[in-house]
Design a protein around this motif. Structure first.
Motif, mmCIF file in Angstrom:
data_model
loop_
_atom_site.group_PDB
_atom_site.id
_atom_site.type_symbol
_atom_site.label_atom_id
_atom_site.label_comp_id
_atom_site.label_asym_id
_atom_site.label_seq_id
_atom_site.Cartn_x
_atom_site.Cartn_y
_atom_site.Cartn_z
ATOM 1 N N ARG A 448 0.853 -1.188 0.000
ATOM 2 C CA ARG A 448 0.000 0.000 0.000
ATOM 3 C C ARG A 448 0.892 1.243 0.000
ATOM 4 O O ARG A 448 2.021 1.214 0.507
ATOM 5 C CB ARG A 448 -0.905 0.029 1.224
ATOM 6 N N ILE A 449 0.343 2.328 -0.534
ATOM 7 C CA ILE A 449 1.055 3.606 -0.506
ATOM 8 C C ILE A 449 0.241 4.575 0.340
ATOM 9 O O ILE A 449 -0.924 4.867 0.019
ATOM 10 C CB ILE A 449 1.257 4.162 -1.929
ATOM 11 N N ASP A 450 0.840 5.049 1.439
ATOM 12 C CA ASP A 450 0.141 5.922 2.398
ATOM 13 C C ASP A 450 -1.141 5.271 2.902
ATOM 14 O O ASP A 450 -2.146 5.955 3.158
ATOM 15 C CB ASP A 450 -0.171 7.279 1.766
ATOM 16 N N GLY A 451 -1.124 3.940 3.033
ATOM 17 C CA GLY A 451 -2.275 3.211 3.558
ATOM 18 C C GLY A 451 -3.319 2.867 2.519
ATOM 19 O O GLY A 451 -4.291 2.188 2.846
ATOM 20 N N TYR A 452 -3.157 3.287 1.279
ATOM 21 C CA TYR A 452 -4.156 3.051 0.232
ATOM 22 C C TYR A 452 -3.723 1.904 -0.673
ATOM 23 O O TYR A 452 -2.612 1.932 -1.218
ATOM 24 C CB TYR A 452 -4.370 4.301 -0.621
ATOM 25 N N PRO A 453 -4.594 0.907 -0.864
ATOM 26 C CA PRO A 453 -4.295 -0.137 -1.847
ATOM 27 C C PRO A 453 -4.559 0.394 -3.249
ATOM 28 O O PRO A 453 -5.104 1.490 -3.430
ATOM 29 C CB PRO A 453 -5.286 -1.260 -1.477
ATOM 30 N N ALA A 454 -4.223 -0.397 -4.244
ATOM 31 C CA ALA A 454 -4.420 -0.001 -5.640
ATOM 32 C C ALA A 454 -5.880 -0.192 -6.020
ATOM 33 O O ALA A 454 -6.295 -1.264 -6.446
ATOM 34 C CB ALA A 454 -3.515 -0.812 -6.550
ATOM 35 N N THR A 455 -6.673 0.861 -5.843
ATOM 36 C CA THR A 455 -8.101 0.818 -6.205
ATOM 37 C C THR A 455 -8.457 2.085 -6.957
ATOM 38 O O THR A 455 -7.814 3.128 -6.815
ATOM 39 C CB THR A 455 -8.991 0.712 -4.960
ATOM 40 N N LEU A 456 -9.531 1.991 -7.766
ATOM 41 C CA LEU A 456 -9.989 3.171 -8.498
ATOM 42 C C LEU A 456 -10.474 4.245 -7.539
ATOM 43 O O LEU A 456 -10.289 5.438 -7.789
ATOM 44 C CB LEU A 456 -11.106 2.780 -9.464
ATOM 45 N N GLU A 457 -11.083 3.830 -6.418
ATOM 46 C CA GLU A 457 -11.569 4.807 -5.442
ATOM 47 C C GLU A 457 -10.413 5.638 -4.890
ATOM 48 O O GLU A 457 -10.528 6.866 -4.755
ATOM 49 C CB GLU A 457 -12.300 4.099 -4.310
#
Length: 522
Positions: A448-457
């Motif tokens: 994850r980058i900065d806690g965000y997974p690879a998603t469109l959202e």
């Protein structure tokens, strides 16, 4: 009739039959309908032939102190089998005649009768002693004009005896006479039957529907060849050559397989040399166009190249068609002990400031960077979108297998599958991949980058930076009936969009700005 197909006739028949049956049942047969059932008709002879200590009980029946000659017992059920109530005024009889139903027993006289069962207790009031219309005379039972709601019923139990002079061995069936105003078939009372599966009309209806279904199936098989011969709009004849992004290759392989299965006159050969990266694919397409020396305004109809992101300047003949929004992700060897990195930590790792995973609370392993070769769209996107345009560190090993396990280093590979296998087998390795391929590889850990997974959202909110527009390039404008144009239309239709979504990509048509094909927050 020459323009009407058998399929249309069968389809209309399949619709008309149940509609007609429903109209009959609810609007015709479903009107006032009076029915009866003979639920029992047994004689002394029948009981005497049975086994048991009391089998001959009917033969010992008496009336006014005298034994009955040939007694019998009949149980009769009177019922409302329609969809509307029956009231006194509905019976076909003079207003001053209290009798609604007459039951005659040819060859027999009535010894006694009683109403034994009512579907509702209020019906018993119609059979109180002295009620006008209720009684028996010789061989006829008379019943009053009883109000019957839908499905209401009552039963009459009668004891009978043979009439002197009647010599037939068997008695005729009881004769029930009655009628209702507005009923079907003149309103005459009808003998009803009990069907444990379905009534006779329903069974006929089911049989007709089965025949209609069978006819439709036969028709479908018969026209199969004709359907195949009439190719869909997206189908075209010829051979299509694809090249470009290795990250997008799984999508193109699946789409090519489905396209050639549907379009039997098309061929799309895919080899190991077809996909060498985005830039290499664009070079291949440009070289093919120049070699063909097509006339002005004429594009190649048999080649497409797919790139992770837009082409660089210098190839004016290559025309872009956005296809999908592609999401990428960092992947790490599981021994590194890392699942999430801040954007700043990612940049410091690729700048060489962080060289051991323990510096970001991982395990004590040197960082080994596994990258794609120059010309890779995945690598270019990493540098542009994540690393803020900064170049990668110098290569320390020409072969990833020769990386020094004790010191940090960097190596390069040619394609996405090789990168993922290398990261999985190299302790401390960090690489980059499109999401679909990385998710399918069980031996690497997505970061994850900065806690965000690879998603469109995450991309839409501007929180996840590692994404790119997947673009299909043509050399000039391909002819509308060419296989290149057909395949591009196929990727944009429902089947193509399903394939894109199944591999972790988002079709451009589903985004707020399909022509730009970028996250809404970018």
């Amino acid at each position: 009739m020459s323009g009407v197909s058998w399929e249309s006739v069968i389809a209309v028949l399949g619709l008309a039959v149940p509609v007609a049956a429903a109209l009959w049942e609810f609007f015709l047969a479903g009107r006032k309908r009076l029915g009866y059932r003979v639920q029992m008709d047994t004689s002394a002879r029948d009981s005497a032939s049975s086994s048991g200590p009391e089998a001959g009980v009917l033969q010992r029946m008496q009336w006014d102190g005298a034994h009955l000659g040939d007694p019998s017992v009949v149980l009769l059920r009177i019922e409302n089998v329609g969809w509307t109530p029956i009231v006194e005024d509905d019976y076909v009889a003079p207003a001053n005649d209290p009798v609604g139903i007459r039951v005659a027993f040819p060859g027999r006289r009535v010894v006694g009768m009683v109403v034994t069962e009512c579907s509702h207790t209020v019906l018993r009031d119609f059979f109180a002693p002295g009620t006008p219309g209720l009684g028996s005379t010789d061989g006829v039972i008379t019943l009053p004009k009883v109000k019957l709601n839908r499905r209401a019923h009552y039963k009459v139990l009668a004891v009978l005896d043979r009439v002197p002079g009647f010599t037939d061995a068997d008695f005729p069936d009881p004769e029930v006479t009655a009628g209702v105003v507005g009923g079907v078939r003149g309103g005459t009372i009808k003998k009803t039957e009990y069907y444990p599966f379905a009534s006779r009309p329903v069974r006929w209806l089911l049989a007709v529907l089965v025949l209609v279904s069978a006819a439709q199936s036969v028709s479908a098989f018969a026209r199969d060849d004709a359907v195949r011969a009439a190719a869909p709009l997206d189908c075209a004849k010829g051979t299509l050559y694809l090249s470009g992004s290795t990250a997008f290759r799984p999508v193109l392989e699946a789409a090519a397989k489905q396209y050639t299965k549907t379009c039997t006159d098309a061929e799309i050969p895919l080899t190991g040399d077809s996909f060498q990266g985005s830039v290499a694919g664009l070079d291949t397409l440009a070289a093919a166009g120049e070699k063909a020396k097509a006339a002005d305004g004429q594009g190649l109809g048999n080649r497409l190249s797919f790139s992770d992101g837009p082409k660089s300047d210098g190839r004016p003949q290559l025309l872009p068609r956005p296809v999908a929004l592609s999401l990428f992700t960092l992947v790490v060897n599981k021994d590194a002990g890392v699942r999430d990195l801040s954007l700043d930590q990612v940049r410091r790792i690729y700048a060489g400031d962080i060289t051991n995973w323990k510096q970001v609370r991982g395990n004590d392993l040197p960082v080994q960077l596994v990258s794609r070769n120059p010309g890779s769209g995945t690598r270019t996107t990493l540098q542009q979108q994540v690393l803020d345009g900064e170049p990668l560190l110098a290569v320390t090993a020409s072969d990833c297998r020769s990386l020094d396990a004790k010191t940090p280093g960097r190596c390069e590979v040619a394609d996405t599958p090789t990168l993922l296998d290398t990261v999985a087998s190299t302790p401390g390795a960090l690489g980059h991949s499109e999401v679909g391929a990385a998710t399918a590889h069980e031996d690497v850990q997505l970061v994850r980058i900065d806690g965000y997974p690879a998603t469109l959202e995450g991309a839409d909110e501007g929180a996840y930076p590692y994404w790119q527009t997947e673009i299909a390039y043509t050399y000039g404008e391909p002819p509308a009936d060419s296989i290149a144009a057909g395949f591009l239309r196929y990727l944009a239709n429902e089947v193509g969009k399903d394939i894109l979504r199944s591999r972790g990509h988002r079709p451009c048509a589903e985004l707020d700005e399909p022509l730009l094909c970028r996250p809404s927050g970018s």
